[in-house]
Design an enzyme around this catalytic site. Structure first.
Site, short mmCIF file in Angstrom:
data_model
loop_
_atom_site.label_atom_id
_atom_site.label_comp_id
_atom_site.label_asym_id
_atom_site.label_seq_id
_atom_site.Cartn_x
_atom_site.Cartn_y
_atom_site.Cartn_z
N ASP A 8 0.85 -1.19 0.00
CA ASP A 8 0.00 0.00 0.00
C ASP A 8 0.88 1.24 0.00
O ASP A 8 1.82 1.34 0.81
CB ASP A 8 -0.90 0.03 1.23
CG ASP A 8 -1.98 -1.04 1.20
OD1 ASP A 8 -2.12 -1.71 0.16
OD2 ASP A 8 -2.68 -1.21 2.21
N ASP A 129 -15.18 -4.97 -1.12
CA ASP A 129 -14.63 -4.53 0.16
C ASP A 129 -15.77 -4.50 1.17
O ASP A 129 -16.57 -3.57 1.19
CB ASP A 129 -13.96 -3.16 -0.01
CG ASP A 129 -12.86 -3.20 -1.07
OD1 ASP A 129 -12.29 -4.29 -1.28
OD2 ASP A 129 -12.58 -2.16 -1.68
#
Length: 242
Positions: A8, A129
């Protein structure tokens, strides 16, 4: 099954955020490209690369880093984070990505999605998600109903999705196996699992579930690998075993 390291990126750095909140950065260091090359050298067969700055802040400041990583490693790289337009998706595809991860665009008109997925069906993968039965979009700042997303995915004839358990992502709290089982019961797609995988025991649980269902393509792990909670070689051996 595959085991895929997650990287990330936020403001040019590798970070890990608890439940995707930038106020909860729990790990941060420089040189995302070095980390990508490290995982390639360690035998990773693919990378999961997310531009959190684009996802959360709609800021493309880190785009060049994402592009450079894709072009600098020889293994497949899937990229996500803020891919909310056709132009941006096509730009990423031009870099040579394995595939582009999308979630927010699933809220767009069906005709638009049908055209996009028909052209790039093997280069786009939806990310579901998940939080309390809803699907997070726009950097997990908004949520839409699962049934609306499922209807579109079915019409798009998508056969693979990424499932991220938002409540566990970046927390090291362990995988919520019941959440995964519940999600699998709602459809017949193949699934990549992310969110909360924090121990070898979690890896074994998901491997066992994969063998029982035949529908789990792999696991995506970030913080637990970076902090040494999961030993890469041991986890890879478990996943690679037939």
């Amino acid at each position: 099954m595959l085991i895929i390291p997650a990287i990330d990126i936020y403001k040019h750095k590798v970070v890990r955020m608890e439940t995707g909140k930038k106020e909860k950065i729990v790990l941060e260091f420089n040189n995302p490209l070095d980390l990508a090359k490290y995982w390639e050298e360690k035998g990773a067969k693919a990378l999961h690369l997310i531009d959190l700055q684009s996802a959360i802040d709609a800021n493309d400041e880190s785009k060049s880093i994402v592009r450079d990583i894709v072009r600098s490693v020889s293994i497949p790289v899937e990229v996500g984070g803020g891919y909310r337009s056709r132009e941006k998706i096509e730009e990423a595809i031009s870099w040579g990505v394995w595939r582009v991860i999308v979630s927010s665009i699933l809220g767009m008109e069906l005709d638009y999605l049908l055209d996009l997925f028909s052209k790039y069906e093997n280069k786009i993968i939806p990310s579901i998600d998940w939080y309390d039965g809803k699907v997070g979009i726009k950097g997990w700042q908004d949520f839409i109903e699962w049934r609306d997303i499922k209807r579109k995915i079915d019409l798009l004839k998508v056969r693979e999705v990424i499932f991220t358990d938002i409540s566990r992502d970046g927390t090291l709290k362990g995988v919520n196996l019941e959440n995964i089982k519940n999600f699998l019961s709602l459809h017949d797609y193949d699934v990549w699992i992310a969110g909360g995988i924090s121990s070898i025991e979690d890896v074994i649980k998901i491997k066992d579930l994969s063998e029982n269902t035949g529908r789990i393509k792999g696991i995506i792990i970030g913080r637990a690998l970076l902090e040494g909670k999961i030993n890469w070689e041991e986890a890879k051996k478990i996943i690679d075993a037939s």
